[in-house]
Design a protein around this motif. Sequence first.
Motif, PDB file in Angstrom:
ATOM      1  N   SER A   9     -22.162   1.571   9.405  1.00 41.28           N
ATOM      2  CA  SER A   9     -21.362  -0.388  10.700  1.00 41.28           C
ATOM      3  C   SER A   9     -20.551  -0.581   9.458  1.00 41.28           C
ATOM      4  N   ARG A  10     -19.574  -2.033   9.921  1.00 41.35           N
ATOM      5  CA  ARG A  10     -18.247  -1.881   9.320  1.00 41.35           C
ATOM      6  C   ARG A  10     -18.821  -4.262   8.562  1.00 41.35           C
ATOM      7  N   GLY A  17     -23.752   0.409   4.459  1.00 46.08           N
ATOM      8  CA  GLY A  17     -23.484   0.702   5.979  1.00 46.08           C
ATOM      9  C   GLY A  17     -24.360   1.370   6.934  1.00 46.08           C
ATOM     10  N   VAL A  18     -25.228   2.243   6.065  1.00 46.84           N
ATOM     11  CA  VAL A  18     -25.916   3.320   6.937  1.00 46.84           C
ATOM     12  C   VAL A  18     -27.140   2.683   7.307  1.00 46.84           C
ATOM     13  N   CYS A  19     -27.615   1.042   6.562  1.00 46.41           N
ATOM     14  CA  CYS A  19     -29.045   0.851   8.104  1.00 46.41           C
ATOM     15  C   CYS A  19     -28.493  -0.315   8.997  1.00 46.41           C
ATOM     16  N   GLY A  20     -27.001  -0.496   8.231  1.00 48.74           N
ATOM     17  CA  GLY A  20     -26.726  -1.099   9.692  1.00 48.74           C
ATOM     18  C   GLY A  20     -26.954  -0.299  10.608  1.00 48.74           C
ATOM     19  N   ALA A  54     -26.704  10.793   3.579  1.00 46.01           N
ATOM     20  CA  ALA A  54     -26.304   9.804   4.864  1.00 46.01           C
ATOM     21  C   ALA A  54     -25.241   9.428   4.554  1.00 46.01           C
ATOM     22  N   ALA A  55     -24.731   8.461   3.443  1.00 39.63           N
ATOM     23  CA  ALA A  55     -23.384   7.703   3.904  1.00 39.63           C
ATOM     24  C   ALA A  55     -22.395   8.512   3.388  1.00 39.63           C
ATOM     25  N   PRO A  59     -19.520   9.280   9.467  1.00 40.19           N
ATOM     26  CA  PRO A  59     -18.973   8.146   9.621  1.00 40.19           C
ATOM     27  C   PRO A  59     -18.663   7.435  10.286  1.00 40.19           C
ATOM     28  N   GLU A  60     -17.999   6.689   9.196  1.00 40.52           N
ATOM     29  CA  GLU A  60     -17.284   5.220   9.248  1.00 40.52           C
ATOM     30  C   GLU A  60     -16.995   3.909  11.093  1.00 40.52           C
TER      31      GLU A  60
END
Length: 65
Positions: A9-10, A17-20, A54-55, A59-60
């Motif tokens: 997530s951004r 942003g992995v958990c988001g 995971a990070a 992908p972003e």
Amino acid sequence: MESKRLYRSRNQRMICGVCGGIAEYFNIDPTIIRLAWVLFSLAGGSGILVYLIAAIIIPEDSAMY
């Protein structure tokens, strides 16, 4: 039908942003995912390694907000 994809997530980001991203994928509150991840990390310590992997792998999100 639009297929769901897992992205970092951004807009729901604390570190990477992995958990988001996981929370957006499952349509739940990111705080629940973050708390679960902390408990997972404290239980065995492998949560930190899994988060780093995971990070790197996830992908972003490329959508502009």
